[in-house]
Design a protein around this motif. Structure first.
Motif, PDB file in Angstrom:
ATOM      1  N   GLY A  30       0.368  -0.893  -0.384  1.00  0.00           N
ATOM      2  CA  GLY A  30      -0.114  -0.129  -0.139  1.00  0.00           C
ATOM      3  C   GLY A  30       0.960   1.021   0.081  1.00  0.00           C
ATOM      4  O   GLY A  30       1.158   1.170   0.403  1.00  0.00           O
ATOM      5  N   GLY A  31       0.330   2.089  -0.236  1.00  0.00           N
ATOM      6  CA  GLY A  31       1.166   3.458  -0.712  1.00  0.00           C
ATOM      7  C   GLY A  31       2.640   3.633  -1.843  1.00  0.00           C
ATOM      8  O   GLY A  31       2.758   4.993  -1.797  1.00  0.00           O
ATOM      9  N   ILE A  32       2.599   2.388  -2.466  1.00  0.00           N
ATOM     10  CA  ILE A  32       3.676   2.004  -3.156  1.00  0.00           C
ATOM     11  C   ILE A  32       3.676   2.012  -4.811  1.00  0.00           C
ATOM     12  O   ILE A  32       2.739   1.854  -4.989  1.00  0.00           O
ATOM     13  N   LEU A  33       4.099   3.335  -5.617  1.00  0.00           N
ATOM     14  CA  LEU A  33       4.346   3.010  -6.693  1.00  0.00           C
ATOM     15  C   LEU A  33       4.777   1.531  -7.351  1.00  0.00           C
ATOM     16  O   LEU A  33       5.844   1.392  -7.033  1.00  0.00           O
ATOM     17  N   MET A  34       4.003   0.756  -8.215  1.00  0.00           N
ATOM     18  CA  MET A  34       4.441   0.006  -8.451  1.00  0.00           C
ATOM     19  C   MET A  34       5.445  -0.363 -10.276  1.00  0.00           C
ATOM     20  O   MET A  34       4.500   0.687 -11.017  1.00  0.00           O
ATOM     21  N   ASN A  35       6.084  -1.008 -11.117  1.00  0.00           N
ATOM     22  CA  ASN A  35       6.683  -1.051 -12.744  1.00  0.00           C
ATOM     23  C   ASN A  35       6.176  -2.643 -13.422  1.00  0.00           C
ATOM     24  O   ASN A  35       7.382  -3.620 -11.374  1.00  0.00           O
ATOM     25  N   GLU A  46      13.001  -1.955 -20.471  1.00  0.00           N
ATOM     26  CA  GLU A  46      11.684  -1.477 -20.656  1.00  0.00           C
ATOM     27  C   GLU A  46      10.821  -1.594 -19.513  1.00  0.00           C
ATOM     28  O   GLU A  46      10.400  -2.536 -19.454  1.00  0.00           O
ATOM     29  N   VAL A  47       9.982   0.245 -19.036  1.00  0.00           N
ATOM     30  CA  VAL A  47       9.320  -0.283 -18.141  1.00  0.00           C
ATOM     31  C   VAL A  47       7.763  -0.693 -19.113  1.00  0.00           C
ATOM     32  O   VAL A  47       8.071   0.445 -20.401  1.00  0.00           O
ATOM     33  N   VAL A  48       7.068  -1.763 -19.086  1.00  0.00           N
ATOM     34  CA  VAL A  48       5.676  -1.825 -19.548  1.00  0.00           C
ATOM     35  C   VAL A  48       4.100  -1.201 -19.586  1.00  0.00           C
ATOM     36  O   VAL A  48       3.988  -0.775 -20.371  1.00  0.00           O
ATOM     37  N   ALA A  49       4.893  -0.865 -17.446  1.00  0.00           N
ATOM     38  CA  ALA A  49       3.189  -0.585 -17.281  1.00  0.00           C
ATOM     39  C   ALA A  49       3.448  -0.526 -15.761  1.00  0.00           C
ATOM     40  O   ALA A  49       4.590  -0.691 -15.163  1.00  0.00           O
ATOM     41  N   ARG A  50       2.788   0.197 -15.575  1.00  0.00           N
ATOM     42  CA  ARG A  50       3.082   2.085 -14.320  1.00  0.00           C
ATOM     43  C   ARG A  50       1.668   1.214 -13.459  1.00  0.00           C
ATOM     44  O   ARG A  50       0.282   2.046 -14.020  1.00  0.00           O
ATOM     45  N   ILE A  51       1.872   1.555 -12.025  1.00  0.00           N
ATOM     46  CA  ILE A  51       0.301   1.678 -11.134  1.00  0.00           C
ATOM     47  C   ILE A  51       0.687   2.207 -10.151  1.00  0.00           C
ATOM     48  O   ILE A  51       1.724   2.184  -9.813  1.00  0.00           O
ATOM     49  N   SER A  52      -0.222   3.502  -9.922  1.00  0.00           N
ATOM     50  CA  SER A  52       0.722   4.602  -9.006  1.00  0.00           C
ATOM     51  C   SER A  52      -0.095   3.663  -7.478  1.00  0.00           C
ATOM     52  O   SER A  52      -1.097   2.415  -7.968  1.00  0.00           O
ATOM     53  N   SER A  53       0.027   4.287  -6.434  1.00  0.00           N
ATOM     54  CA  SER A  53      -0.488   3.666  -5.417  1.00  0.00           C
ATOM     55  C   SER A  53      -2.102   3.618  -5.118  1.00  0.00           C
ATOM     56  O   SER A  53      -2.853   3.310  -4.701  1.00  0.00           O
ATOM     57  N   ARG A  66      -3.777  -4.710 -24.513  1.00  0.00           N
ATOM     58  CA  ARG A  66      -3.899  -5.424 -24.461  1.00  0.00           C
ATOM     59  C   ARG A  66      -3.061  -6.005 -22.743  1.00  0.00           C
ATOM     60  O   ARG A  66      -3.561  -7.668 -22.454  1.00  0.00           O
ATOM     61  N   PHE A  67      -2.151  -5.173 -22.602  1.00  0.00           N
ATOM     62  CA  PHE A  67      -2.462  -6.072 -21.122  1.00  0.00           C
ATOM     63  C   PHE A  67      -2.844  -4.394 -19.768  1.00  0.00           C
ATOM     64  O   PHE A  67      -3.168  -4.284 -20.375  1.00  0.00           O
ATOM     65  N   THR A  68      -2.961  -5.398 -18.715  1.00  0.00           N
ATOM     66  CA  THR A  68      -3.822  -4.598 -18.332  1.00  0.00           C
ATOM     67  C   THR A  68      -2.919  -4.975 -16.226  1.00  0.00           C
ATOM     68  O   THR A  68      -2.577  -5.617 -16.029  1.00  0.00           O
ATOM     69  N   ILE A  69      -2.813  -3.795 -15.959  1.00  0.00           N
ATOM     70  CA  ILE A  69      -1.790  -3.959 -14.924  1.00  0.00           C
ATOM     71  C   ILE A  69      -3.029  -3.591 -13.200  1.00  0.00           C
ATOM     72  O   ILE A  69      -3.307  -2.616 -14.040  1.00  0.00           O
TER      73      ILE A  69
END
Length: 117
Positions: A30-35, A46-53, A66-69
């Motif tokens: 929780g609270g962490i941005l993840m890649n 290379e980064v393909v997807a990122r999700i914020s907190s 096509r991809f869902t994080i």
């Protein structure tokens, strides 16, 4: 000690799907941005997807649609659902956090995804 552990990779035919998981241990998600990153053979990571907190997401152009994080903070896990896979999606997929558990730039060990044509 914080660790990121990926799972879910494998061999799939073009057009198929895989779901990758990245489970955090030794800290809370929780609270962490993840890649999610990808390293194809002979290419740079290379980064393909990122999700914020807060759940906001960003995708690399080639995987959009096509991809869902996603994330489940109750399970301390981030997911990457990959649909309509293409041979060019082949590579080692890593999850990464810029800062988690008091550590900077934390990476998982990676999971291999191979898409056959």
């Amino acid at each position: 000690q914080v660790q990121l552990v990926e799972s879910g990779g494998g061999l799939v035919q073009a057009g198929g799907s895989l779901r990758l998981s990245c489970t955090v241990s030794g800290s809370i998600l929780g609270g962490i941005l993840m890649n999610w990153y990808r390293q194809a053979p002979g290419k740079q990571r290379e980064v393909v997807a990122r999700i914020s907190s807060g759940g906001n997401t960003i995708y690399e152009d080639s995987v959009k649609g096509r991809f869902t994080i996603s994330r489940d903070n109750t399970k301390n896990t981030v997911y990457l659902q990959m649909n309509s896979l293409k041979p060019e999606d082949t590579g080692v997929y890593y999850c990464q956090a810029d800062r988690i558990g008091g550590k900077n730039d934390v990476w998982g060990q990676g999971t291999q995804v191979t898409v056959s044509s």
